[in-house]
Design an enzyme around this catalytic site. Structure first.
Site, mmCIF file in Angstrom:
data_model
loop_
_atom_site.group_PDB
_atom_site.id
_atom_site.type_symbol
_atom_site.label_atom_id
_atom_site.label_comp_id
_atom_site.label_asym_id
_atom_site.label_seq_id
_atom_site.Cartn_x
_atom_site.Cartn_y
_atom_site.Cartn_z
ATOM 1 N N TYR A 22 0.815 -1.440 0.128
ATOM 2 C CA TYR A 22 0.048 0.281 0.015
ATOM 3 C C TYR A 22 0.831 1.340 0.124
ATOM 4 O O TYR A 22 0.261 2.192 -0.202
ATOM 5 C CB TYR A 22 -0.717 -0.001 1.112
ATOM 6 C CG TYR A 22 -2.020 -1.088 1.172
ATOM 7 C CD1 TYR A 22 -3.011 -1.025 0.226
ATOM 8 C CD2 TYR A 22 -1.812 -2.262 2.035
ATOM 9 C CE1 TYR A 22 -3.955 -2.118 0.235
ATOM 10 C CE2 TYR A 22 -2.688 -3.305 1.898
ATOM 11 C CZ TYR A 22 -3.692 -3.193 0.984
ATOM 12 O OH TYR A 22 -4.575 -4.247 0.980
ATOM 13 N N ASN A 73 -13.565 4.151 -1.437
ATOM 14 C CA ASN A 73 -12.712 3.172 -1.307
ATOM 15 C C ASN A 73 -12.975 2.260 -0.221
ATOM 16 O O ASN A 73 -12.745 2.560 0.853
ATOM 17 C CB ASN A 73 -11.076 3.750 -1.023
ATOM 18 C CG ASN A 73 -10.227 2.534 -1.162
ATOM 19 O OD1 ASN A 73 -10.455 1.279 -0.876
ATOM 20 N ND2 ASN A 73 -8.839 2.731 -1.227
ATOM 21 N N HIS A 79 -15.443 -6.520 -1.598
ATOM 22 C CA HIS A 79 -15.586 -7.808 -2.158
ATOM 23 C C HIS A 79 -16.871 -8.751 -1.565
ATOM 24 O O HIS A 79 -16.949 -9.775 -2.237
ATOM 25 C CB HIS A 79 -14.333 -8.613 -1.791
ATOM 26 C CG HIS A 79 -13.169 -7.898 -2.285
ATOM 27 N ND1 HIS A 79 -12.462 -7.180 -3.411
ATOM 28 C CD2 HIS A 79 -12.285 -7.508 -1.380
ATOM 29 C CE1 HIS A 79 -11.731 -6.681 -3.372
ATOM 30 N NE2 HIS A 79 -11.342 -6.577 -2.045
ATOM 31 N N HIS A 98 -9.401 2.566 -5.657
ATOM 32 C CA HIS A 98 -8.518 1.391 -4.869
ATOM 33 C C HIS A 98 -6.938 1.684 -5.271
ATOM 34 O O HIS A 98 -6.681 2.031 -6.267
ATOM 35 C CB HIS A 98 -8.829 -0.305 -5.219
ATOM 36 C CG HIS A 98 -10.119 -0.681 -5.226
ATOM 37 N ND1 HIS A 98 -10.448 -0.950 -4.025
ATOM 38 C CD2 HIS A 98 -11.087 -0.853 -5.947
ATOM 39 C CE1 HIS A 98 -11.899 -1.217 -4.056
ATOM 40 N NE2 HIS A 98 -12.180 -1.003 -5.232
#
Length: 148
Positions: A22, A73, A79, A98
């Site tokens: 990240y 985000n 999901h 994302h």
């Protein structure tokens, strides 16, 4: 026009959580970056983060009730959270962002319950994804004469 920039579960851990995935920029720096980008586009933004699914749903309802555009985000909720998906369905302008390319990661991350509801999805471009999302929203707020 107020734009809500909504960040979901674990995003407050940016900079500390898996920096090799990240990046090393903290969440506070991300917020500064988003505010600077919005200012340059003439947008007012309210950047928020929550680890509570209930809170995220409430924020999406707020956006719907006030016709606020949303950059979202959702983090891992992307999901599987049909509750967030149902709330997002009511938002008029929605852009999913994302930091990482979810399609280049584990297979379970390839599914998004948010993507079919969004005008656009930006994945894998790091912090610039927020810039592109805000740029899109700014472009939608300009009329044929170039006025907001």
């Amino acid at each position: 026009m107020l734009v809500l920039v909504l960040n979901g579960v674990n995003l407050a851990r940016l900079g500390a959580r898996e920096p090799e995935v990240y990046g090393s920029m903290s969440y506070d720096k991300l917020v500064e970056h988003i505010n600077g980008s919005a200012l340059g586009l003439g947008l007012d933004v309210d950047v928020r983060q929550t680890d509570s699914e209930q809170t995220m749903v409430s924020w999406l309802h707020e956006a719907s009730d006030h016709s606020y555009p949303v950059v979202i985000n959702p983090g891992a909720w992307t999901h599987y959270s049909h509750a967030i998906g149902d709330a997002a369905r009511e938002v008029g302008t929605l852009v999913e962002v994302h930091v990482t390319n979810i399609y280049a990661r584990e297979e379970f991350r390839h599914l998004s319950v948010i993507s079919p509801l969004a005008q656009g999805v930006i994945a894998g471009l790091g912090w610039a994804g927020y810039d592109f999302a805000l740029g899109y929203i700014a472009s939608q707020l300009v009329d044929a004469d170039g006025q907001r």
